[in-house]
Design an enzyme around this catalytic site. Sequence first.
Site, PDB file in Angstrom:
ATOM      1  N   LYS A  14      32.219  -1.165  17.135  1.00 53.36           N
ATOM      2  CA  LYS A  14      32.951  -1.915  16.108  1.00 53.36           C
ATOM      3  C   LYS A  14      33.555  -3.209  16.662  1.00 53.36           C
ATOM      4  O   LYS A  14      33.450  -4.252  16.040  1.00 53.36           O
ATOM      5  CB  LYS A  14      34.090  -1.073  15.526  1.00 53.36           C
ATOM      6  CG  LYS A  14      33.731  -0.136  14.450  1.00 53.36           C
ATOM      7  CD  LYS A  14      34.960   0.440  13.766  1.00 53.36           C
ATOM      8  CE  LYS A  14      36.076   0.863  14.675  1.00 53.36           C
ATOM      9  NZ  LYS A  14      35.863   1.980  15.555  1.00 53.36           N
ATOM     10  N   ARG A  89      42.272   4.362   6.113  1.00 48.25           N
ATOM     11  CA  ARG A  89      41.914   5.608   6.802  1.00 48.25           C
ATOM     12  C   ARG A  89      41.938   6.820   5.874  1.00 48.25           C
ATOM     13  O   ARG A  89      41.514   7.895   6.264  1.00 48.25           O
ATOM     14  CB  ARG A  89      42.859   5.865   7.975  1.00 48.25           C
ATOM     15  CG  ARG A  89      42.651   4.904   9.125  1.00 48.25           C
ATOM     16  CD  ARG A  89      43.568   5.279  10.269  1.00 48.25           C
ATOM     17  NE  ARG A  89      43.541   4.275  11.315  1.00 48.25           N
ATOM     18  CZ  ARG A  89      42.814   4.361  12.412  1.00 48.25           C
ATOM     19  NH1 ARG A  89      42.056   5.410  12.604  1.00 48.25           N
ATOM     20  NH2 ARG A  89      42.866   3.413  13.312  1.00 48.25           N
ATOM     21  N   ARG A 128      32.532   3.230  29.273  1.00 46.45           N
ATOM     22  CA  ARG A 128      33.632   2.292  29.052  1.00 46.45           C
ATOM     23  C   ARG A 128      34.860   2.716  29.863  1.00 46.45           C
ATOM     24  O   ARG A 128      35.583   1.879  30.391  1.00 46.45           O
ATOM     25  CB  ARG A 128      33.967   2.228  27.559  1.00 46.45           C
ATOM     26  CG  ARG A 128      35.031   1.206  27.202  1.00 46.45           C
ATOM     27  CD  ARG A 128      35.188   1.036  25.713  1.00 46.45           C
ATOM     28  NE  ARG A 128      36.049   2.060  25.139  1.00 46.45           N
ATOM     29  CZ  ARG A 128      36.328   2.165  23.858  1.00 46.45           C
ATOM     30  NH1 ARG A 128      35.788   1.333  22.983  1.00 46.45           N
ATOM     31  NH2 ARG A 128      37.125   3.108  23.414  1.00 46.45           N
ATOM     32  N   ARG A 134      41.415   2.994  30.104  1.00 43.51           N
ATOM     33  CA  ARG A 134      41.918   3.893  29.060  1.00 43.51           C
ATOM     34  C   ARG A 134      41.636   5.334  29.463  1.00 43.51           C
ATOM     35  O   ARG A 134      40.490   5.738  29.586  1.00 43.51           O
ATOM     36  CB  ARG A 134      41.239   3.584  27.720  1.00 43.51           C
ATOM     37  CG  ARG A 134      41.682   2.284  27.102  1.00 43.51           C
ATOM     38  CD  ARG A 134      41.034   2.037  25.772  1.00 43.51           C
ATOM     39  NE  ARG A 134      41.146   3.174  24.865  1.00 43.51           N
ATOM     40  CZ  ARG A 134      40.808   3.138  23.588  1.00 43.51           C
ATOM     41  NH1 ARG A 134      40.357   2.036  23.060  1.00 43.51           N
ATOM     42  NH2 ARG A 134      40.917   4.208  22.835  1.00 43.51           N
ATOM     43  N   ARG A 146      38.396  13.076  19.525  1.00 45.37           N
ATOM     44  CA  ARG A 146      38.592  11.816  18.798  1.00 45.37           C
ATOM     45  C   ARG A 146      37.473  11.602  17.790  1.00 45.37           C
ATOM     46  O   ARG A 146      37.711  11.136  16.666  1.00 45.37           O
ATOM     47  CB  ARG A 146      38.655  10.636  19.772  1.00 45.37           C
ATOM     48  CG  ARG A 146      39.955  10.556  20.539  1.00 45.37           C
ATOM     49  CD  ARG A 146      39.908   9.586  21.717  1.00 45.37           C
ATOM     50  NE  ARG A 146      39.478   8.258  21.369  1.00 45.37           N
ATOM     51  CZ  ARG A 146      38.890   7.425  22.232  1.00 45.37           C
ATOM     52  NH1 ARG A 146      38.653   7.795  23.480  1.00 45.37           N
ATOM     53  NH2 ARG A 146      38.532   6.218  21.857  1.00 45.37           N
TER      54      ARG A 146
END
Length: 191
Positions: A14, A89, A128, A134, A146
């Site tokens: 995204k 959402r 990533r 992260r 998630r």
Amino acid sequence: MFNLILFGPPGSGKGTQSEKLIAKYGLKHLSTGDLLRSEIAGGTALGLAAKSIMDKGQLVPDEVVIGMISSALDNNPDAQGFLFDGFPRTAAQAEALDKLLELKDTSIGVMLALEVSEEELVKRLLKRGETSGRSDDTNESIIRARITEYQNKTTAVADYYRNFDKVVMIKGEGSIDDIFNRLSKEIDERI
């Protein structure tokens, strides 16, 4: 004015695709997280209200978020359109967004949803995680949780926009340019 919602699970691309779409179509990126941080940093009434709620560990109510989106729309009168990222959402948020946009004489043109297999998402996020810093990108069980949370929450939003024939599923695997071309094709058909 052309407004679109870009959806996709964590790791679907995204962020990468948003940047390319914004550059190509002159859209204003509307991320609710960015809006919240900006309103808080600016010390606005909405920002102070949001900060007070967040400081208690609670979610910012929909009406506050919608108020921030309304301000962002008003503050960008020359925008070619908006790319909504991370919002809505829930079906209730989608309905509130549609009502707000109607008051501003505009609407959502399309909801583009990137489809990527769970195994590919896990692979991308772990990769990533090697460079992002992260911690939630380094643990496979957290990544899978998630993805499941995304699927559970966003189904209702997609169902809402399906009622208006505004949902297009986009294959989110392949090269960045291939995916971008698929997204652009859908946008070009609606502009």
